[in-house]
Design a protein around this motif. Structure first.
Motif, PDB file in Angstrom:
ATOM      1  N   ASP A  20       0.827  -1.208   0.000  1.00 35.54           N
ATOM      2  CA  ASP A  20       0.000   0.000   0.000  1.00 35.54           C
ATOM      3  C   ASP A  20       0.859   1.256   0.000  1.00 35.54           C
ATOM      4  O   ASP A  20       0.567   2.223  -0.709  1.00 35.54           O
ATOM      5  N   LEU A  21       1.922   1.251   0.800  1.00 35.07           N
ATOM      6  CA  LEU A  21       2.819   2.398   0.861  1.00 35.07           C
ATOM      7  C   LEU A  21       3.456   2.656  -0.495  1.00 35.07           C
ATOM      8  O   LEU A  21       3.458   3.780  -0.995  1.00 35.07           O
ATOM      9  N   LEU A  22       3.977   1.610  -1.119  1.00 37.93           N
ATOM     10  CA  LEU A  22       4.639   1.768  -2.409  1.00 37.93           C
ATOM     11  C   LEU A  22       3.647   2.115  -3.516  1.00 37.93           C
ATOM     12  O   LEU A  22       3.966   2.894  -4.412  1.00 37.93           O
ATOM     13  N   ALA A  23       2.431   1.593  -3.443  1.00 38.93           N
ATOM     14  CA  ALA A  23       1.410   1.942  -4.437  1.00 38.93           C
ATOM     15  C   ALA A  23       1.069   3.419  -4.343  1.00 38.93           C
ATOM     16  O   ALA A  23       0.874   4.087  -5.358  1.00 38.93           O
ATOM     17  N   SER A  24       1.015   3.948  -3.121  1.00 37.61           N
ATOM     18  CA  SER A  24       0.700   5.366  -2.962  1.00 37.61           C
ATOM     19  C   SER A  24       1.818   6.251  -3.510  1.00 37.61           C
ATOM     20  O   SER A  24       1.574   7.369  -3.941  1.00 37.61           O
ATOM     21  N   LEU A  25       3.040   5.746  -3.523  1.00 41.82           N
ATOM     22  CA  LEU A  25       4.158   6.522  -4.061  1.00 41.82           C
ATOM     23  C   LEU A  25       4.133   6.581  -5.576  1.00 41.82           C
ATOM     24  O   LEU A  25       4.530   7.580  -6.169  1.00 41.82           O
ATOM     25  N   THR A  26       3.694   5.512  -6.207  1.00 40.52           N
ATOM     26  CA  THR A  26       3.702   5.455  -7.665  1.00 40.52           C
ATOM     27  C   THR A  26       2.403   5.977  -8.253  1.00 40.52           C
ATOM     28  O   THR A  26       2.306   6.162  -9.449  1.00 40.52           O
ATOM     29  N   ASP A  27       1.379   6.237  -7.410  1.00 40.56           N
ATOM     30  CA  ASP A  27       0.108   6.792  -7.867  1.00 40.56           C
ATOM     31  C   ASP A  27      -0.115   8.122  -7.172  1.00 40.56           C
ATOM     32  O   ASP A  27      -0.484   8.167  -6.006  1.00 40.56           O
TER      33      ASP A  27
END
Length: 101
Positions: free
Chosen positions: A79-86
């Motif tokens: 979730d953390l990494l998805a929020s960084l790329t979106d």
């Protein structure tokens, strides 16, 4: 002066430190945070801001290994990494000061 070089824990390619996202564990926990300023203490794990690299890092459980932590929640990291790329899902740990929420 040359930029320091780090290895992405997802794709295992070497890149300059400025091209990678630094992740650290919140002290005393297994929660993973983004260290935007690259100044938080402790071991760091680096990953490209590419969804393919972040997915591979989560699938391989490479972030917990790189940080030498047992019990890292893959869902929290994902979730953390998805929020960084979106950019639509900007995480407070990404936009906050120094990665602290």
């Amino acid at each position: 002066m040359d930029q320091p070089v780090r290895t992405c824990v997802g794709c295992r390619r070497r890149s300059s430190q400025s091209e990678l996202i630094r992740l650290v564990a919140r002290p005393g926990t297994v929660e993973v945070l983004v260290d935007r300023r690259r100044s938080l203490p402790g071991r760091g794990a680096y990953v490209h801001p590419d969804p393919a690299c972040t997915e591979l890092a989560v699938r391989r459980r490479a972030i917990g290994r790189a940080l030498r932590l047992e019990g890292v929640d893959p869902t929290q990291v994902s979730d953390l990494l998805a929020s960084l790329t979106d950019p639509q899902q900007a995480s407070p740990t990404w936009s906050g000061s120094g990665g602290t929420a």
